[in-house]
Scaffold this active site. Structure first.
Site, mmCIF file in Angstrom:
data_model
loop_
_atom_site.group_PDB
_atom_site.id
_atom_site.type_symbol
_atom_site.label_atom_id
_atom_site.label_comp_id
_atom_site.label_asym_id
_atom_site.label_seq_id
_atom_site.Cartn_x
_atom_site.Cartn_y
_atom_site.Cartn_z
ATOM 1 N N LYS A 1 -1.720 0.951 4.507
ATOM 2 C CA LYS A 1 -2.634 1.947 4.394
ATOM 3 C C LYS A 1 -3.927 2.891 4.995
ATOM 4 O O LYS A 1 -3.212 2.194 6.727
ATOM 5 C CB LYS A 1 -3.502 0.941 3.579
ATOM 6 C CG LYS A 1 -4.329 -0.195 4.260
ATOM 7 C CD LYS A 1 -5.512 -0.783 4.489
ATOM 8 C CE LYS A 1 -6.361 -0.881 5.047
ATOM 9 N NZ LYS A 1 -7.801 -0.748 5.715
ATOM 10 N N GLY B 1 -2.008 -5.895 13.860
ATOM 11 C CA GLY B 1 -3.781 -5.591 14.785
ATOM 12 C C GLY B 1 -4.093 -3.395 14.961
ATOM 13 O O GLY B 1 -4.581 -3.231 15.835
ATOM 14 N N ALA B 2 -3.447 -2.475 14.270
ATOM 15 C CA ALA B 2 -3.313 -1.251 13.662
ATOM 16 C C ALA B 2 -4.123 -0.887 13.277
ATOM 17 O O ALA B 2 -4.552 0.522 12.809
ATOM 18 C CB ALA B 2 -2.084 -1.056 13.578
ATOM 19 N N GLY B 3 -4.752 -1.666 12.264
ATOM 20 C CA GLY B 3 -5.951 -1.302 10.819
ATOM 21 C C GLY B 3 -4.676 -1.106 9.996
ATOM 22 O O GLY B 3 -6.190 -0.301 9.138
ATOM 23 N N MET B 4 -4.006 -0.781 9.769
ATOM 24 C CA MET B 4 -3.752 -0.492 8.942
ATOM 25 C C MET B 4 -3.379 -1.580 7.477
ATOM 26 O O MET B 4 -2.079 -0.674 6.825
ATOM 27 C CB MET B 4 -2.236 0.452 9.311
ATOM 28 C CG MET B 4 -2.307 1.530 9.769
ATOM 29 S SD MET B 4 -1.321 2.879 10.325
ATOM 30 C CE MET B 4 0.199 1.792 10.982
ATOM 31 N N GLY C 1 -0.250 -6.428 7.966
ATOM 32 C CA GLY C 1 -0.028 -8.246 6.919
ATOM 33 C C GLY C 1 -0.506 -8.083 5.506
ATOM 34 O O GLY C 1 0.290 -9.743 5.324
ATOM 35 N N SER C 2 -1.804 -7.739 5.600
ATOM 36 C CA SER C 2 -2.468 -8.188 3.974
ATOM 37 C C SER C 2 -1.289 -7.481 3.506
ATOM 38 O O SER C 2 -0.973 -8.127 1.845
ATOM 39 C CB SER C 2 -3.067 -7.781 3.948
ATOM 40 O OG SER C 2 -4.988 -7.612 4.947
ATOM 41 N N ASP D 1 -8.260 -7.320 2.842
ATOM 42 C CA ASP D 1 -6.963 -6.465 1.470
ATOM 43 C C ASP D 1 -6.003 -6.419 0.958
ATOM 44 O O ASP D 1 -5.378 -5.913 0.378
ATOM 45 C CB ASP D 1 -6.281 -5.794 3.026
ATOM 46 C CG ASP D 1 -7.983 -4.797 4.112
ATOM 47 O OD1 ASP D 1 -8.916 -5.017 3.256
ATOM 48 O OD2 ASP D 1 -7.736 -4.609 5.176
#
Length: 296
Positions: free
Chosen positions: A14, A99-102, A105-106, A139
């Site tokens: 996302k 760790g990309a803010g996308m 993992g969530s 998230d």
């Protein structure tokens, strides 16, 4: 209900079209407002039902202990909640950078809950899965919700929002960012004025800021470097960071020369990852679930 032995599902990333920090709870969690846009940058999750009463990860992430592995945690959480007798083998093919803010993992955790709900014939509702998902991360409920959303609270309050599905240029500058390093920073803006969903829909171009971006740029210079690369590649765009970083993105219009842009991506600094991706209106995991006529 279709009886299944195995299932393969796509887990989408996302983008945060904007991200405002509007307050902080007494327990330290931050209150936010954001619009989450699904994109077709996806991991692929393979689930195989087994008779053994165990959750087995076939290809664990190096350096990540099982108790910290979100897909293993999601499977065990669901198994314990339903007291399910049986197990699963999990094979996760990663494409979304960590760790990309996308939300990679969530999304994987959410897809695990969605997939095992079908594979194990549990018949749990989306609402129940979202409640379980929230225990894994703020998230996770969004990806179970499965549609673009105006998000509030700590991420648990979602309202479906109709968005266009343009192309985006997304760059990950090979720098994983721990969310805590951003949200614990004393210089983080925590009092952004709240907006309404109608305000966003009326004037979306007014809401393109990310309150985490200034902090991330100060701590991680790669974020600013990536933003500068996008500005060079797509002049006139308004690139910004997604989530707590470090991925940055810009919306592309119909006049953008995609072929030229892909050539540009071949010359990114070593280790960086860039893609042209398309916005989605629905979590693709639900496409297969619907095809199999599994109710959620």
């Amino acid at each position: 209900m279709v009886n299944l032995d195995s299932l393969s599902l796509r887990s989408p990333a996302k983008l945060n079209l904007f991200l405002h920090i509007v307050g902080r709870r007494t327990d330290g969690y931050h209150l936010l407002q954001s619009v989450f846009q699904l994109i077709d940058w996806c991991d692929t999750l393979h689930l195989k039902r087994i008779s053994e009463n165990v959750v087995r990860r076939i290809n664990p992430i190096p350096g990540v202990a099982p108790e910290h592995d979100l897909v293993v945690r999601a499977a065990n959480l669901l198994k314990d909640f339903c007291q399910f007798e049986g197990g699963v083998e999990i094979n996760l093919q990663k494409e979304i950078p960590m760790g990309a803010g996308m939300g990679g993992g969530s999304s994987d955790a959410a897809t695990t809950l969605i997939g095992l709900n079908a594979l194990w014939s549990l018949n749990l509702s989306k609402e129940t899965l979202c409640a379980l998902g929230l225990k894994l991360g703020a998230d996770v409920p969004f990806f179970i919700f499965g549609k673009n959303a105006f998000v509030e609270g700590v991420g648990e309050k979602m309202r479906e929002i109709s968005l266009e599905t343009p192309d985006f240029l997304v760059i990950f500058p090979n720098r994983g960012i721990a969310t805590a390093s951003i949200f614990q920073d004393p210089e983080l803006t925590r009092d952004h004025a709240q907006i309404t969903i109608d305000g966003f829909l009326t004037s979306p171009l007014l809401y393109q800021s990310n309150d985490c971006q200034a902090v991330a740029m100060r701590i991680y210079p790669e974020v600013k470097q990536a933003l500068d690369w996008i500005t060079q590649a797509v002049p006139g765009s308004q690139p910004r960071m997604s989530g707590s970083g470090s991925s940055v993105f810009a919306v592309l219009d119909s006049k953008t020369d995609i072929a030229k842009l892909k050539n540009f991506l071949q010359n990114l600094p070593k280790g960086w990852v860039g893609r042209v991706v398309r916005g989605l209106n629905k979590n693709p995991a639900y496409n297969l679930i619907s095809f199999l006529q599994i109710d959620l």
